[in-house]
Design a protein around this motif. Structure first.
Motif, PDB file in Angstrom:
ATOM      1  N   THR A 178       0.729  -1.190  -0.158  1.00 23.09           N
ATOM      2  CA  THR A 178      -0.062   0.021   0.119  1.00 23.09           C
ATOM      3  C   THR A 178       0.818   1.258   0.055  1.00 23.09           C
ATOM      4  OG1 THR A 178      -0.249  -0.049   2.642  1.00 23.09           O
ATOM      5  CG2 THR A 178      -2.187  -1.142   1.140  1.00 23.09           C
ATOM      6  N   LEU A 235       1.102   2.943  -3.370  1.00 19.65           N
ATOM      7  CA  LEU A 235       0.148   3.369  -3.788  1.00 19.65           C
ATOM      8  C   LEU A 235      -0.566   4.891  -3.110  1.00 19.65           C
ATOM      9  CD1 LEU A 235      -1.835  -0.021  -3.970  1.00 19.65           C
ATOM     10  CD2 LEU A 235      -0.812   1.191  -5.974  1.00 19.65           C
ATOM     11  N   ILE A 277      -3.261   7.643  -3.648  1.00 21.47           N
ATOM     12  CA  ILE A 277      -4.391   6.716  -3.730  1.00 21.47           C
ATOM     13  C   ILE A 277      -4.721   6.740  -2.292  1.00 21.47           C
ATOM     14  CG2 ILE A 277      -5.257   4.274  -3.871  1.00 21.47           C
ATOM     15  CD1 ILE A 277      -3.596   4.070  -6.430  1.00 21.47           C
ATOM     16  N   ASP A 297      -8.684   2.717  -0.378  1.00 20.58           N
ATOM     17  CA  ASP A 297      -8.537   2.476  -1.792  1.00 20.58           C
ATOM     18  C   ASP A 297      -7.496   1.323  -2.172  1.00 20.58           C
ATOM     19  OD1 ASP A 297     -11.004   3.396  -2.435  1.00 20.58           O
ATOM     20  OD2 ASP A 297     -10.256   5.009  -3.629  1.00 20.58           O
ATOM     21  N   ALA A 298      -6.397   1.893  -1.465  1.00 20.35           N
ATOM     22  CA  ALA A 298      -5.097   0.845  -1.589  1.00 20.35           C
ATOM     23  C   ALA A 298      -5.192  -0.336  -0.895  1.00 20.35           C
ATOM     24  CB  ALA A 298      -3.937   1.699  -0.985  1.00 20.35           C
ATOM     25  N   ARG A 343      -7.999  -2.039  -0.586  1.00 23.35           N
ATOM     26  CA  ARG A 343      -8.964  -2.686  -1.437  1.00 23.35           C
ATOM     27  C   ARG A 343      -8.159  -3.581  -2.672  1.00 23.35           C
ATOM     28  NH1 ARG A 343     -12.741   0.707   0.464  1.00 23.35           N
ATOM     29  NH2 ARG A 343     -12.337   2.226  -1.372  1.00 23.35           N
ATOM     30  N   ARG A 344      -7.359  -2.588  -3.122  1.00 25.00           N
ATOM     31  CA  ARG A 344      -6.513  -2.751  -4.287  1.00 25.00           C
ATOM     32  C   ARG A 344      -5.560  -3.918  -3.919  1.00 25.00           C
ATOM     33  NH1 ARG A 344      -3.614   1.136  -8.573  1.00 25.00           N
ATOM     34  NH2 ARG A 344      -2.817  -0.352 -10.120  1.00 25.00           N
ATOM     35  N   SER A 377      -7.555  -7.097  -3.570  1.00 28.98           N
ATOM     36  CA  SER A 377      -7.796  -7.892  -4.911  1.00 28.98           C
ATOM     37  C   SER A 377      -6.450  -8.471  -5.639  1.00 28.98           C
ATOM     38  CB  SER A 377      -8.165  -6.540  -5.901  1.00 28.98           C
ATOM     39  OG  SER A 377      -8.178  -6.919  -7.023  1.00 28.98           O
ATOM     40  N   LEU A 378      -5.406  -7.790  -5.590  1.00 31.27           N
ATOM     41  CA  LEU A 378      -4.097  -8.175  -6.111  1.00 31.27           C
ATOM     42  C   LEU A 378      -3.841  -9.716  -5.468  1.00 31.27           C
ATOM     43  CD1 LEU A 378      -1.971  -5.034  -6.460  1.00 31.27           C
ATOM     44  CD2 LEU A 378      -3.019  -6.415  -8.500  1.00 31.27           C
ATOM     45  N   ARG A 436      -6.017 -12.235  -6.861  1.00 34.63           N
ATOM     46  CA  ARG A 436      -5.609 -12.432  -8.154  1.00 34.63           C
ATOM     47  C   ARG A 436      -4.379 -13.432  -8.265  1.00 34.63           C
ATOM     48  NH1 ARG A 436      -5.209  -7.234 -12.484  1.00 34.63           N
ATOM     49  NH2 ARG A 436      -4.791  -9.095 -13.834  1.00 34.63           N
TER      50      ARG A 436
END
Length: 153
Positions: A112, A115, A120, A124-125, A127-128, A131-132, A135
């Motif tokens: 984070t 980001l 950011i 939001d960081a 959440r990203r 998600s990463l 993935r």
């Protein structure tokens, strides 16, 4: 087609120590391209130039020949101030996690921090990062672990 990153006949020689001595080329005619959405893992023997290539792309080592084009713009010889803007879009993960990753931070903090530095929001960081991690198939609790707690493989 425009490649996201295109390296053509890249050459790099570190400066020699005296007027008669010249260091040999450490990169000799390296060419590659990366398309948008692609990931490149660079593998080679110790001393083969992997880190030097990454440093050249980031502008941390000056190419002595060839070109580096990022998103259609020649970045081979950008002045230091301009390189900083391009560096936001280009990231390199060097091979030694003990010197590349801050051992005092958990994975969430490591991921984070850049980001948030780019503006950011922290939420939001977070959440990203979640998600990463999802993935790439890492469990949800991976964000709360230290990098040293992961297998090297």
């Amino acid at each position: 087609m425009n490649h996201l990153l295109q390296i053509d006949d890249l050459r790099l020689r570190y400066p020699g120590g005296g007027f008669r001595s010249r260091m040999p080329e450490v990169l000799k005619g390296v060419s590659l391209h990366i398309e948008p959405g692609e990931t490149l893992g660079l593998v080679g023997e110790s001393g083969s130039g992997k880190t030097t290539l990454g440093r050249a792309v980031l502008g941390l080592a000056q190419a002595t020949g060839g070109t580096i084009t990022f998103d259609g713009q020649d970045i081979t010889h950008l002045p230091a101030g301009r390189n900083r803007g391009e560096a936001r879009e280009i990231q390199v993960v060097f091979q030694d996690p003990y010197t590349s990753l801050t051992p005092a931070l958990q994975v969430r903090g490591i991921l984070t921090e850049p980001l948030v530095a780019q503006g950011i929001t922290r939420s939001d960081a977070d959440r990203r990062v979640s998600s990463l991690l999802d993935r790439v198939g890492l469990p949800k609790d991976s964000a709360d672990r230290f990098a040293r707690e992961f297998s090297g493989g």
